[in-house]
Design an enzyme around this catalytic site. Structure first.
Site, PDB file in Angstrom:
ATOM      1  N   GLY A   8      -6.881  14.564 -23.762  1.00 49.63           N
ATOM      2  CA  GLY A   8      -5.519  15.276 -23.096  1.00 49.63           C
ATOM      3  C   GLY A   8      -4.686  16.074 -24.250  1.00 49.63           C
ATOM      4  O   GLY A   8      -4.316  15.624 -25.152  1.00 49.63           O
ATOM      5  N   CYS A 272       9.624  12.436 -19.027  1.00 47.29           N
ATOM      6  CA  CYS A 272       9.627  11.129 -19.441  1.00 47.29           C
ATOM      7  C   CYS A 272      10.805  10.216 -19.102  1.00 47.29           C
ATOM      8  O   CYS A 272      10.664   8.999 -18.636  1.00 47.29           O
ATOM      9  CB  CYS A 272       9.398  10.932 -20.718  1.00 47.29           C
ATOM     10  SG  CYS A 272       7.732  11.846 -21.147  1.00 47.29           S
TER      11      CYS A 272
HETATM   12  P1  NAD Z   1       0.642  16.722 -20.143  1.00 45.23           P
HETATM   13  O1  NAD Z   1       0.709  16.645 -18.914  1.00 45.23           O
HETATM   14  O2  NAD Z   1       1.366  17.884 -21.074  1.00 45.23           O
HETATM   15  O3  NAD Z   1      -0.834  16.655 -20.872  1.00 45.23           O
HETATM   16  C1  NAD Z   1      -1.638  15.796 -20.184  1.00 45.23           C
HETATM   17  C2  NAD Z   1      -3.031  16.238 -20.127  1.00 45.23           C
HETATM   18  O4  NAD Z   1      -4.295  15.260 -19.957  1.00 45.23           O
HETATM   19  C3  NAD Z   1      -3.251  17.665 -19.232  1.00 45.23           C
HETATM   20  O5  NAD Z   1      -3.483  18.631 -19.803  1.00 45.23           O
HETATM   21  C4  NAD Z   1      -4.340  16.922 -18.335  1.00 45.23           C
HETATM   22  O6  NAD Z   1      -5.206  18.149 -18.148  1.00 45.23           O
HETATM   23  C5  NAD Z   1      -4.993  16.213 -19.306  1.00 45.23           C
HETATM   24  N1  NAD Z   1      -5.933  15.118 -18.390  1.00 45.23           N
HETATM   25  C6  NAD Z   1      -5.583  14.389 -17.508  1.00 45.23           C
HETATM   26  N2  NAD Z   1      -6.582  13.582 -17.010  1.00 45.23           N
HETATM   27  C7  NAD Z   1      -7.636  13.928 -17.694  1.00 45.23           C
HETATM   28  C8  NAD Z   1      -9.065  13.379 -18.001  1.00 45.23           C
HETATM   29  N3  NAD Z   1      -9.422  12.452 -17.081  1.00 45.23           N
HETATM   30  N4  NAD Z   1      -9.920  13.886 -18.749  1.00 45.23           N
HETATM   31  C9  NAD Z   1      -9.480  14.811 -19.638  1.00 45.23           C
HETATM   32  N5  NAD Z   1      -7.996  15.492 -19.656  1.00 45.23           N
HETATM   33  C10 NAD Z   1      -7.154  14.842 -18.566  1.00 45.23           C
HETATM   34  O7  NAD Z   1       1.372  15.552 -20.661  1.00 45.23           O
HETATM   35  P2  NAD Z   1       2.144  14.973 -21.976  1.00 45.23           P
HETATM   36  O8  NAD Z   1       3.571  15.587 -21.805  1.00 45.23           O
HETATM   37  O9  NAD Z   1       1.428  15.486 -23.130  1.00 45.23           O
HETATM   38  O10 NAD Z   1       2.493  13.431 -22.003  1.00 45.23           O
HETATM   39  C11 NAD Z   1       1.285  12.710 -22.046  1.00 45.23           C
HETATM   40  C12 NAD Z   1       1.646  11.180 -22.127  1.00 45.23           C
HETATM   41  O11 NAD Z   1       2.665  11.257 -23.375  1.00 45.23           O
HETATM   42  C13 NAD Z   1       2.657  10.798 -20.998  1.00 45.23           C
HETATM   43  O12 NAD Z   1       2.299   9.257 -20.845  1.00 45.23           O
HETATM   44  C14 NAD Z   1       3.852  10.980 -21.456  1.00 45.23           C
HETATM   45  O13 NAD Z   1       4.626  10.002 -20.977  1.00 45.23           O
HETATM   46  C15 NAD Z   1       3.850  10.545 -22.852  1.00 45.23           C
HETATM   47  N6  NAD Z   1       4.703  11.160 -23.911  1.00 45.23           N
HETATM   48  C16 NAD Z   1       5.249  12.279 -23.637  1.00 45.23           C
HETATM   49  C17 NAD Z   1       6.271  13.085 -24.393  1.00 45.23           C
HETATM   50  C18 NAD Z   1       6.828  14.647 -24.367  1.00 45.23           C
HETATM   51  O14 NAD Z   1       7.509  14.968 -25.055  1.00 45.23           O
HETATM   52  N7  NAD Z   1       6.112  15.042 -23.308  1.00 45.23           N
HETATM   53  C19 NAD Z   1       6.648  12.350 -25.529  1.00 45.23           C
HETATM   54  C20 NAD Z   1       6.167  10.952 -25.807  1.00 45.23           C
HETATM   55  C21 NAD Z   1       5.099  10.371 -24.951  1.00 45.23           C
HETATM   56  C1  UGA Z   2      12.584  11.930 -25.325  1.00 44.74           C
HETATM   57  C2  UGA Z   2      12.709  10.897 -26.420  1.00 44.74           C
HETATM   58  O1  UGA Z   2      13.792  11.710 -27.403  1.00 44.74           O
HETATM   59  C3  UGA Z   2      11.463  11.021 -27.503  1.00 44.74           C
HETATM   60  O2  UGA Z   2      12.014  10.173 -28.279  1.00 44.74           O
HETATM   61  C4  UGA Z   2      10.381  10.622 -26.585  1.00 44.74           C
HETATM   62  O3  UGA Z   2       9.101  10.470 -27.055  1.00 44.74           O
HETATM   63  C5  UGA Z   2      10.239  11.592 -25.393  1.00 44.74           C
HETATM   64  O4  UGA Z   2      11.318  11.535 -24.585  1.00 44.74           O
HETATM   65  C6  UGA Z   2       9.198  11.118 -24.382  1.00 44.74           C
HETATM   66  O5  UGA Z   2       8.787   9.909 -24.314  1.00 44.74           O
HETATM   67  O6  UGA Z   2       9.010  12.262 -23.460  1.00 44.74           O
HETATM   68  P1  UGA Z   2      12.769  14.733 -24.886  1.00 44.74           P
HETATM   69  O7  UGA Z   2      12.721  14.185 -23.496  1.00 44.74           O
HETATM   70  O8  UGA Z   2      11.716  15.627 -25.261  1.00 44.74           O
HETATM   71  O9  UGA Z   2      12.433  13.327 -25.860  1.00 44.74           O
HETATM   72  O10 UGA Z   2      13.915  15.233 -25.395  1.00 44.74           O
HETATM   73  P2  UGA Z   2      15.465  14.650 -25.581  1.00 44.74           P
HETATM   74  O11 UGA Z   2      15.923  15.275 -27.010  1.00 44.74           O
HETATM   75  O12 UGA Z   2      15.270  13.165 -25.816  1.00 44.74           O
HETATM   76  O13 UGA Z   2      16.379  14.976 -24.396  1.00 44.74           O
HETATM   77  C7  UGA Z   2      16.324  14.478 -23.119  1.00 44.74           C
HETATM   78  C8  UGA Z   2      17.315  15.004 -22.320  1.00 44.74           C
HETATM   79  O14 UGA Z   2      18.450  14.509 -22.544  1.00 44.74           O
HETATM   80  C9  UGA Z   2      17.407  16.572 -22.439  1.00 44.74           C
HETATM   81  O15 UGA Z   2      17.567  17.096 -21.038  1.00 44.74           O
HETATM   82  C10 UGA Z   2      18.733  16.704 -23.086  1.00 44.74           C
HETATM   83  O16 UGA Z   2      19.472  17.970 -22.837  1.00 44.74           O
HETATM   84  C11 UGA Z   2      19.318  15.436 -22.536  1.00 44.74           C
HETATM   85  N1  UGA Z   2      20.449  15.060 -23.663  1.00 44.74           N
HETATM   86  C12 UGA Z   2      20.080  14.391 -24.886  1.00 44.74           C
HETATM   87  C13 UGA Z   2      22.033  15.150 -23.519  1.00 44.74           C
HETATM   88  O17 UGA Z   2      22.008  15.364 -22.370  1.00 44.74           O
HETATM   89  N2  UGA Z   2      22.680  14.455 -24.016  1.00 44.74           N
HETATM   90  C14 UGA Z   2      22.388  14.033 -25.523  1.00 44.74           C
HETATM   91  O18 UGA Z   2      23.232  13.677 -26.441  1.00 44.74           O
HETATM   92  C15 UGA Z   2      21.004  13.922 -25.848  1.00 44.74           C
END
Ligand code: NAD
Ligand code: UGA
Length: 451
Positions: A8, A272
């Site tokens: 991923g 998320c």
């Molecule tokens: P994303 O969609 O950007 O990336 C996931 C990647 O996995 C994609 O590029 C997809 O092609 C690949 N993938 C899917 N199935 C696959 C397979 N079978 N083999 C190889 N590759 C495969 O997702 P993301 O935003 O990076 O989130 C990933 C996870 O992390 C989620 O569970 C999300 O909840 C968590 N997470 C995301 C954030 C964030 O800020 N985006 C922060 C913390 C946690």
């Molecule tokens: C959030 C968490 O902050 C991360 O710790 C977590 O890893 C991540 O989700 C995840 O699991 O994906 P992210 O969604 O990237 O991170 O960004 P945030 O800064 O948390 O903002 C989320 C949303 O809330 C945005 O739309 C932001 O504008 C809004 N927000 C945030 C508000 O409206 N008010 C605030 O005071 C803070």
């Protein structure tokens, strides 16, 4: 040399692995993905995601000990440690549709790992997953007779988009959950050693597997709950001439409450928060706990209300008709400093404006490509214009939907002069100088301030 494979190469897998590779030159990091376009982009300087500081980190390690590839099987076979960082979206079909996590991508990875592995491996859950997923994964990995041993760890990611590099470089904590067995603890220490290269030991927290899995969902639920709480208060502020910024400041100075995540807005977005809270709701329901489920569901209900309320404010103040009026939308990303538009409040706002037959012009410094893909059904009603001055030219209203710093630095006099009068400005992020705008002649509306 320890070999890591990350399955991923998305918003989490890419930056996280780049940071490990940068900090640990003696660890080889292979990031694999089935998405060829994404992998190709990681190999150029035009990375597939916009994240401040990311390119520098990638460039330092790429080709040295950081590699990107579509050869998933080879990556798995070579690795000692496999991070699984695939997407875990909300299920759109069958039981739990609209609430439960869709675990098909994650399970496919587990099956592939089992299929091609010829040596023992540590499997690290990096994706956000329902509590007790590791148990299911262990059953898949160890089904049948396979001499290979897999030790599953949970290591959820807490980075926020826009600040991913700071968050990875200097995290509040790293959380690792493992089994309380000898092999579980050994695997946990192996992973902790890698993080300890640059993160102080006291910030590396270790727990049992289930606590770690559940802590991730809980952290996101608490963060989102704060945003919904202050947004609920913002509605009351508008009715009472209290100012939500002043209220947030006043309560945030209480050290038990703290000042962060109290910024009233059009609502939280991102891939998320909503998905993880709904997953928590589903889990509570599955364990026969309807009251906790309803409690957390309210956080999402409140967020939906806030988005809709914003459009209603626009409509009512623009004389209850916005049909054929030109509305410039400043910002489409779900927050500043990212090009990510997943679950952005701007999507709902634009859809609701479109249902009132407004003509919408979307502007964003980094999210235009993603924005164009979000609402194909509205192609006739939406224009895209990167230059905010051109977007606002001839408009009846400007709506600020993303807190991009540059929107605070625009020449609003120039914008005002080019707009239809009365010129409306709706600040969905409470980030502009409302008094100055009012003095210029704008009809200004913000979140949580009496009109
Ligand atoms: P994303 O969609 O950007 O990336 C996931 C990647 O996995 C994609 O590029 C997809 O092609 C690949 N993938 C899917 N199935 C696959 C397979 N079978 N083999 C190889 N590759 C495969 O997702 P993301 O935003 O990076 O989130 C990933 C996870 O992390 C989620 O569970 C999300 O909840 C968590 N997470 C995301 C954030 C964030 O800020 N985006 C922060 C913390 C946690
Ligand atoms: C959030 C968490 O902050 C991360 O710790 C977590 O890893 C991540 O989700 C995840 O699991 O994906 P992210 O969604 O990237 O991170 O960004 P945030 O800064 O948390 O903002 C989320 C949303 O809330 C945005 O739309 C932001 O504008 C809004 N927000 C945030 C508000 O409206 N008010 C605030 O005071 C803070």
């Amino acid at each position: 040399m320890t070999k890591i494979c990350c399955i991923g190469a998305g918003y989490v897998g890419g930056p996280t692995m780049a940071m490990i590779a940068k900090q640990c030159p003696d660890v080889q990091v292979n990031v694999v993905d089935i998405n060829e376009k994404r992998i190709a982009a990681w190999q150029t300087d035009d990375l597939p995601i916009f994240e401040p500081g990311l390119l520098g980190v990638v460039k330092e390690a790429r080709g040295r000990n950081l590699f990107f590839s579509t050869d998933v099987d080879q990556g798995i076979r070579d690795a000692d440690i496999i991070f699984v960082s695939v997407n875990t979206p909300t299920k759109t079909f069958g039981e739990g549709a609209g609430c439960a996590s869709d675990l098909q991508y994650w399970e496919l990875c587990a099956r592939r790992i089992k299929e091609v592995s010829i040596s023992d491996k540590i499997i690290v859950e990096k994706s956000t997953l329902p509590v007790r997923t590791a148990e299911a994964m262990e059953r898949v990995l160890h089904a049948g007779d396979n001499p290979v041993h897999f030790e599953v760890l949970s290591n959820p990611e807490f980075l926020a988009e826009g600040t991913a590099i700071e968050d990875l470089e200097c995290p509040d904590r790293v959380l690792i959950g493992g089994h309380e067995t000898e092999t579980g603890q050994k695997a946990l220490q192996t992973l902790a050693e890698i993080y300890a290269t640059w993160i102080p030991r006291e910030r590396i927290l270790t727990t049992n597997l289930w606590s770690s899995e559940l802590s991730k969902l809980t952290a996101n639920a608490f963060l989102a709950q704060r945003v919904s709480s202050i947004n609920a208060i913002s509605a009351l502020c508008e009715a009472t001439e209290a100012d939500v910024g002043e209220v947030a400041h006043a309560i945030g100075t209480d050290s038990r409450i703290g000042p962060k995540f109290l910024k009233a807005s059009i609502g939280f977005g991102g891939s998320c928060f909503k998905k993880d809270i709904l997953n928590l709701v589903y889990l509570c329901e599955s364990y026969g706990l309807p009251e906790p489920a309803n409690y957390w569901r309210q956080v999402v209900t409140m967020n939906d209300y806030q988005e809709t309320r914003f459009v209603k404010t626009m409509l009512h103040n623009m004389f209850n008709t916005i049909a054929n009026k030109r509305i410039a939308v400043f910002g489409f990303a779900f927050k500043a400093d990212t090009g990510d538009t997943r679950e952005s409040p701007a999507i709902k706002v634009c859809r609701e404006l479109a249902s009132e037959h407004a003509t919408i012009v979307v502007s964003d410094p980094e999210a235009m490509d993603n924005a164009k893909l979000e609402m194909p059904e509205l192609a006739d009603q939406i224009e895209f214009e990167e230059d905010p001055y051109k977007a606002a030219f001839g408009a009846h209203a400007v709506a600020v939907l993303t807190d991009w710093k540059q929107y605070g630095e625009l020449d609003y006099q120039r914008i005002y002069d080019s707009m239809q009068k009365p010129a409306f400005l709706f600040d969905g992020r409470n980030m502009l100088d409302h008094n100055a705008l009012f003095e210029m002649g704008f009809e200004v509306y913000s979140i949580g301030k009496g009109l």
